[in-house]
Design an enzyme around this catalytic site. Sequence first.
Site, PDB file in Angstrom:
ATOM      1  N   SER A  49      26.186  43.347   1.316  1.00  0.00           N
ATOM      2  CA  SER A  49      24.857  42.878   2.668  1.00  0.00           C
ATOM      3  C   SER A  49      25.820  41.559   2.777  1.00  0.00           C
ATOM      4  O   SER A  49      26.443  41.149   1.333  1.00  0.00           O
ATOM      5  CB  SER A  49      23.766  43.352   2.490  1.00  0.00           C
ATOM      6  OG  SER A  49      23.804  42.008   1.543  1.00  0.00           O
ATOM      7  N   ASP A  84      27.698  45.971   4.997  1.00  0.00           N
ATOM      8  CA  ASP A  84      26.408  46.197   5.334  1.00  0.00           C
ATOM      9  C   ASP A  84      25.481  45.739   6.159  1.00  0.00           C
ATOM     10  O   ASP A  84      25.517  44.194   5.596  1.00  0.00           O
ATOM     11  CB  ASP A  84      25.892  46.956   4.363  1.00  0.00           C
ATOM     12  CG  ASP A  84      23.814  47.169   4.449  1.00  0.00           C
ATOM     13  OD1 ASP A  84      24.576  48.455   5.457  1.00  0.00           O
ATOM     14  OD2 ASP A  84      22.997  47.110   4.082  1.00  0.00           O
ATOM     15  N   HIS A  85      24.844  46.007   7.855  1.00  0.00           N
ATOM     16  CA  HIS A  85      24.254  44.863   7.832  1.00  0.00           C
ATOM     17  C   HIS A  85      25.472  44.060   9.069  1.00  0.00           C
ATOM     18  O   HIS A  85      24.844  42.710   8.704  1.00  0.00           O
ATOM     19  CB  HIS A  85      23.752  44.482   8.371  1.00  0.00           C
ATOM     20  CG  HIS A  85      22.174  45.736   8.557  1.00  0.00           C
ATOM     21  ND1 HIS A  85      22.178  45.943   9.118  1.00  0.00           N
ATOM     22  CD2 HIS A  85      22.063  46.765   7.154  1.00  0.00           C
ATOM     23  CE1 HIS A  85      21.093  47.492   9.111  1.00  0.00           C
ATOM     24  NE2 HIS A  85      20.803  47.417   7.995  1.00  0.00           N
ATOM     25  N   ASP A 105      25.960  45.403  13.475  1.00  0.00           N
ATOM     26  CA  ASP A 105      25.213  45.881  14.122  1.00  0.00           C
ATOM     27  C   ASP A 105      24.683  44.665  15.025  1.00  0.00           C
ATOM     28  O   ASP A 105      24.535  43.140  14.530  1.00  0.00           O
ATOM     29  CB  ASP A 105      23.792  45.141  12.613  1.00  0.00           C
ATOM     30  CG  ASP A 105      22.218  45.213  12.670  1.00  0.00           C
ATOM     31  OD1 ASP A 105      22.233  45.863  14.440  1.00  0.00           O
ATOM     32  OD2 ASP A 105      21.412  45.157  11.492  1.00  0.00           O
ATOM     33  N   HIS A 177      13.905  49.227   5.807  1.00  0.00           N
ATOM     34  CA  HIS A 177      14.104  49.205   4.965  1.00  0.00           C
ATOM     35  C   HIS A 177      13.047  48.997   3.350  1.00  0.00           C
ATOM     36  O   HIS A 177      12.058  48.633   4.444  1.00  0.00           O
ATOM     37  CB  HIS A 177      15.564  48.014   4.926  1.00  0.00           C
ATOM     38  CG  HIS A 177      16.240  48.064   5.478  1.00  0.00           C
ATOM     39  ND1 HIS A 177      17.066  47.566   6.640  1.00  0.00           N
ATOM     40  CD2 HIS A 177      17.616  48.779   5.223  1.00  0.00           C
ATOM     41  CE1 HIS A 177      18.061  48.333   7.153  1.00  0.00           C
ATOM     42  NE2 HIS A 177      17.927  48.940   6.215  1.00  0.00           N
ATOM     43  N   GLY A 178      13.703  48.778   2.076  1.00  0.00           N
ATOM     44  CA  GLY A 178      12.594  48.618   1.030  1.00  0.00           C
ATOM     45  C   GLY A 178      10.983  49.247   1.298  1.00  0.00           C
ATOM     46  O   GLY A 178      11.845  50.281   1.594  1.00  0.00           O
ATOM     47  N   HIS A 207      19.464  54.681   6.996  1.00  0.00           N
ATOM     48  CA  HIS A 207      19.466  53.500   6.589  1.00  0.00           C
ATOM     49  C   HIS A 207      17.927  53.830   5.440  1.00  0.00           C
ATOM     50  O   HIS A 207      17.376  54.352   6.108  1.00  0.00           O
ATOM     51  CB  HIS A 207      19.704  52.302   7.233  1.00  0.00           C
ATOM     52  CG  HIS A 207      20.638  52.313   7.842  1.00  0.00           C
ATOM     53  ND1 HIS A 207      21.144  50.836   7.414  1.00  0.00           N
ATOM     54  CD2 HIS A 207      21.822  52.978   8.479  1.00  0.00           C
ATOM     55  CE1 HIS A 207      22.353  50.440   7.511  1.00  0.00           C
ATOM     56  NE2 HIS A 207      22.731  51.474   8.297  1.00  0.00           N
ATOM     57  N   ASN A 229      22.029  55.608   3.174  1.00  0.00           N
ATOM     58  CA  ASN A 229      21.888  53.791   2.060  1.00  0.00           C
ATOM     59  C   ASN A 229      20.845  53.786   1.143  1.00  0.00           C
ATOM     60  O   ASN A 229      19.760  54.082   2.011  1.00  0.00           O
ATOM     61  CB  ASN A 229      22.231  52.936   3.023  1.00  0.00           C
ATOM     62  CG  ASN A 229      23.201  52.790   4.742  1.00  0.00           C
ATOM     63  OD1 ASN A 229      23.755  53.416   4.439  1.00  0.00           O
ATOM     64  ND2 ASN A 229      23.167  51.581   5.040  1.00  0.00           N
ATOM     65  N   ASN A 231      19.531  50.899  -1.774  1.00  0.00           N
ATOM     66  CA  ASN A 231      19.428  49.977  -2.558  1.00  0.00           C
ATOM     67  C   ASN A 231      18.307  49.528  -2.753  1.00  0.00           C
ATOM     68  O   ASN A 231      18.026  49.075  -4.007  1.00  0.00           O
ATOM     69  CB  ASN A 231      19.646  48.616  -1.406  1.00  0.00           C
ATOM     70  CG  ASN A 231      19.869  47.277  -1.808  1.00  0.00           C
ATOM     71  OD1 ASN A 231      20.104  47.120  -3.139  1.00  0.00           O
ATOM     72  ND2 ASN A 231      19.486  46.168  -1.137  1.00  0.00           N
TER      73      ASN A 231
HETATM   74  P1  13P Z   1      16.614  50.534   0.996  1.00  0.00           P
HETATM   75  O1  13P Z   1      16.894  49.682   0.562  1.00  0.00           O
HETATM   76  O2  13P Z   1      15.895  51.102   1.753  1.00  0.00           O
HETATM   77  O3  13P Z   1      17.416  51.659   0.066  1.00  0.00           O
HETATM   78  O4  13P Z   1      18.128  50.450   2.664  1.00  0.00           O
HETATM   79  C1  13P Z   1      19.365  50.040   1.783  1.00  0.00           C
HETATM   80  C2  13P Z   1      19.772  50.443   3.463  1.00  0.00           C
HETATM   81  O5  13P Z   1      19.213  50.599   4.301  1.00  0.00           O
HETATM   82  C3  13P Z   1      20.722  49.149   2.989  1.00  0.00           C
HETATM   83  O6  13P Z   1      21.656  49.163   4.607  1.00  0.00           O
END
Ligand code: 13P
Length: 287
Positions: A49, A84-85, A105, A177-178, A207, A229, A231
């Site tokens: 990122s 990423d993004h 993005d 995300h998250g 994502h 994806n 993270n």
């Molecule tokens: P998470 O953090 O929800 O796994 O998503 C990761 C992501 O999509 C990074 O672009």
Amino acid sequence: MLVSAKEMLDKAREGKYAVGQFNINNLEWTKAILLTAQECNSPVILGVSEGAGKYMTGFKTVAAMVKAMDESLGITVPVALHLDHGSYEGCYKCIKAGFTSIMFDGSHFPIEENVAKTTELVNVAHNLGLSIEAEVGAIGGEEDGVVGKGECADPDECKMIADLGVDFLAAGIGNIHGKYPDNWEGLSFDTLAAVNEKVGDMPLVLHGGTGIPDDQIKKAISLGVAKINVNTECQLVFQEATRAYIEAGKDQQGKGFDPRKLLAPGFEAIKAKVKEKMELFGSVDKA
Ligand code: 13P
């Protein structure tokens, strides 16, 4: 050797499995993911990122570290180093730094501007042999401090962006995300099916891979998702393993305070998590 993500994702789409994009934040993360990909004989995408790039003192440092580590660990599976993004400026910085793949993005721009900027970046990336991902419909949640809520992409807009020649496309299908909130309604498979029908063979990107139930992941792969994806899930297991080590007082024993020892449980936890995901996504032995 680092490669563009195009070939590995075309193969994944065709073979009905997905390649994991795991985000990297530091040396331990990178080493854990590369070693696991090699052990699993799986292709892999390292996602960076803009915030993580800044943390690691810039994309140039990241590219130099990843290239050198890939070589010194003797990694032979395909590895793509992917922004990423990315912002418009971030894309150019990564191209210059030696990344092999970028994501632009432009989902927050009006569609005309997203189209113009994506067209330009597709040409630049392809002339240099890089792959490029675009996004339609903002992915909700928090990404580097920007919070949005899960949208569903307009399939016609997806087709318009796909036709610009991007190599893979992230479409919002209610993913965020998250961590997912308790009242999350799940992925919108109607949206995914409609997008899939419009964009033909284009690999789709999911994502927000953290916390999506396994059966939904499998269904998404069956509907054209070829890149997933992850993270937050790696961050959570890293945190948990490090905390357990400290709470057990192991950092107080011998040389437990040595960062190489202190970070070792987290490193192993990431390796285990990445392996679990590669097995779930079906990318094991697909290198
Ligand atoms: P998470 O953090 O929800 O796994 O998503 C990761 C992501 O999509 C990074 O672009």
